[in-house]
Design an enzyme around this catalytic site. Sequence first.
Site, PDB file in Angstrom:
ATOM      1  CE1 TYR A 183       0.724  10.240  43.371  1.00  0.00           C
ATOM      2  CE2 TYR A 183       0.415   8.401  41.864  1.00  0.00           C
ATOM      3  CZ  TYR A 183       1.246   9.247  42.566  1.00  0.00           C
ATOM      4  OH  TYR A 183       2.607   9.099  42.461  1.00  0.00           O
ATOM      5  CG  ASP A 220       1.980  24.464  52.369  1.00  0.00           C
ATOM      6  OD1 ASP A 220       1.858  23.803  51.303  1.00  0.00           O
ATOM      7  OD2 ASP A 220       1.086  24.524  53.231  1.00  0.00           O
ATOM      8  CE  LYS A 247       2.531  12.148  40.890  1.00  0.00           C
ATOM      9  NZ  LYS A 247       3.569  13.134  41.209  1.00  0.00           N
ATOM     10  CG  ASN A 270      10.387  14.414  44.304  1.00  0.00           C
ATOM     11  OD1 ASN A 270      10.139  13.301  43.842  1.00  0.00           O
ATOM     12  ND2 ASN A 270      10.523  14.618  45.622  1.00  0.00           N
TER      13      ASN A 270
HETATM   14  N1  LIG Z   1       7.311   6.227  45.840  1.00  0.00           N
HETATM   15  C1  LIG Z   1       6.948   5.774  44.649  1.00  0.00           C
HETATM   16  O1  LIG Z   1       6.911   4.544  44.403  1.00  0.00           O
HETATM   17  C2  LIG Z   1       6.563   6.757  43.560  1.00  0.00           C
HETATM   18  C3  LIG Z   1       6.255   6.255  42.281  1.00  0.00           C
HETATM   19  C4  LIG Z   1       5.925   7.148  41.278  1.00  0.00           C
HETATM   20  C5  LIG Z   1       5.911   8.504  41.538  1.00  0.00           C
HETATM   21  N2  LIG Z   1       6.200   8.978  42.771  1.00  0.00           N
HETATM   22  C6  LIG Z   1       6.186  10.436  42.999  1.00  0.00           C
HETATM   23  O2  LIG Z   1       7.441  10.835  43.508  1.00  0.00           O
HETATM   24  C7  LIG Z   1       7.290  11.986  44.337  1.00  0.00           C
HETATM   25  C8  LIG Z   1       7.944  11.724  45.686  1.00  0.00           C
HETATM   26  O3  LIG Z   1       7.359  10.562  46.267  1.00  0.00           O
HETATM   27  P1  LIG Z   1       7.953   9.871  47.589  1.00  0.00           P
HETATM   28  O4  LIG Z   1       7.553   8.452  47.537  1.00  0.00           O
HETATM   29  O5  LIG Z   1       9.353  10.248  47.744  1.00  0.00           O
HETATM   30  O6  LIG Z   1       7.048  10.583  48.698  1.00  0.00           O
HETATM   31  P2  LIG Z   1       7.404  10.978  50.201  1.00  0.00           P
HETATM   32  O7  LIG Z   1       8.533  10.186  50.725  1.00  0.00           O
HETATM   33  O8  LIG Z   1       6.091  10.959  50.931  1.00  0.00           O
HETATM   34  O9  LIG Z   1       7.889  12.500  50.071  1.00  0.00           O
HETATM   35  C9  LIG Z   1       6.983  13.505  49.694  1.00  0.00           C
HETATM   36  C10 LIG Z   1       7.694  14.838  49.710  1.00  0.00           C
HETATM   37  O10 LIG Z   1       6.768  15.863  49.314  1.00  0.00           O
HETATM   38  C11 LIG Z   1       6.778  16.896  50.284  1.00  0.00           C
HETATM   39  N3  LIG Z   1       5.453  17.525  50.358  1.00  0.00           N
HETATM   40  C12 LIG Z   1       4.251  16.926  50.544  1.00  0.00           C
HETATM   41  N4  LIG Z   1       3.273  17.855  50.573  1.00  0.00           N
HETATM   42  C13 LIG Z   1       3.877  19.064  50.396  1.00  0.00           C
HETATM   43  C14 LIG Z   1       3.425  20.411  50.345  1.00  0.00           C
HETATM   44  N5  LIG Z   1       2.126  20.746  50.490  1.00  0.00           N
HETATM   45  N6  LIG Z   1       4.324  21.396  50.149  1.00  0.00           N
HETATM   46  C15 LIG Z   1       5.633  21.097  50.008  1.00  0.00           C
HETATM   47  N7  LIG Z   1       6.134  19.853  50.055  1.00  0.00           N
HETATM   48  C16 LIG Z   1       5.259  18.855  50.259  1.00  0.00           C
HETATM   49  C17 LIG Z   1       7.160  16.221  51.597  1.00  0.00           C
HETATM   50  O11 LIG Z   1       7.701  17.175  52.498  1.00  0.00           O
HETATM   51  P3  LIG Z   1       7.753  16.977  54.118  1.00  0.00           P
HETATM   52  O12 LIG Z   1       7.808  15.493  54.380  1.00  0.00           O
HETATM   53  O13 LIG Z   1       8.980  17.710  54.546  1.00  0.00           O
HETATM   54  O14 LIG Z   1       6.500  17.586  54.652  1.00  0.00           O
HETATM   55  C18 LIG Z   1       8.208  15.222  51.113  1.00  0.00           C
HETATM   56  O15 LIG Z   1       9.448  15.850  50.956  1.00  0.00           O
HETATM   57  C19 LIG Z   1       5.782  12.264  44.413  1.00  0.00           C
HETATM   58  O16 LIG Z   1       5.442  13.260  43.463  1.00  0.00           O
HETATM   59  C20 LIG Z   1       5.176  10.925  44.033  1.00  0.00           C
HETATM   60  O17 LIG Z   1       3.882  11.063  43.500  1.00  0.00           O
HETATM   61  C21 LIG Z   1       6.534   8.132  43.803  1.00  0.00           C
END
Ligand SMILES: NC(=O)c1ccc[n+]([C@@H]2O[C@H](COP(=O)([O-])OP(=O)(O)OC[C@H]3O[C@@H](n4cnc5c(N)ncnc54)[C@H](OP(=O)(O)O)[C@@H]3O)[C@@H](O)[C@H]2O)c1
Length: 272
Positions: free
Chosen positions: A176, A81, A180, A109
Amino acid sequence: MTGATGVTGATDGPGAGNGLLEGQVALITGASGGLGRGIALRFAAAGAAVAVHFRTNAEAAGEVVTRIADSGGRAVALRADLTVESECHRLVREAADWGGGVLTALVNNAGVQPVQELPGMTVADWRAVADTNVSSVFACTQAAAEWKGGPGGGVRSITHIASIEATHPAPHHAHYSAAKAAVVMHARSAALEYGPYGIRVNTVSPGLIDREGLAQAWPEGVRRWQQAVPTGRLGRPEDVGDACVFLASPMASWITGHDLVVDGGISARPTW
Ligand SMILES: NC(=O)c1ccc[n+]([C@@H]2O[C@H](COP(=O)([O-])OP(=O)(O)OC[C@H]3O[C@@H](n4cnc5c(N)ncnc54)[C@H](OP(=O)(O)O)[C@@H]3O)[C@@H](O)[C@H]2O)c1
């Protein structure tokens, strides 16, 4: 090849098998999620051994590890965590121990993306996003940068996943977007302070990345994106993964303190 996200090309396609990260050991946080999975698979395809971090979704992390192993790579799933400082330090130690005293790359990430209006938002809501998306990046970076590897085993590159929302805020995402923007500035500050130790720190700022169910959950947003983006499509996790591979590779050895925007060109659009 089609992955669990329904997105193609995670371990094959351009950039795969390029050997750019041969000999490296990388820790990818949040690799049980959509982007992290794509980043982990691209690091493995480029030759790195990969520590696949997760918090709750052990099954998804295990699937990434299996996929890498099935392709002849090396991976391990590690839980933490990242809102807890000591867990960030433990995670880095475990990844380095697993790497045999070698940890050369970190990708910060993991993050949350809650949607909430400013009216009614509490300090606790604000802090929850800041703790997960910013403080964890600070703590993991410090743990990795100050971890003492054996000869040639120390961290050389750290990449944070920011967002185009760091510079172009979206409604109901104030916490958010602010988080960022902080991540981008943290990377630039860390580039200054860790540069003399041979450690580069950059950010990658993705645009909208596809995931299973996104078009159904948010049809109007996806439609608007596809109409506006010059390249005509949503991003794929491996688009972000390839940018991270490049930044972790010797090809980026003189690039630090940089924000690499990976958004299909949408930020180039006039805003007026
Ligand atoms: N998706 C997009 O379009 C997009 C665009 C720009 C930037 N981003 C950035 O890319 C990154 C990943 O996004 P995603 O879309 O892949 O999100 P996602 O599918 O929701 O995955 C989020 C990840 O973060 C982990 N996480 C969340 N809270 C946590 C905590 N307290 N401690 C440790 N791990 C934690 C989750 O772990 P568990 O599920 O195992 O709990 C999961 O592996 C983020 O930083 C997001 O802001 C995403």
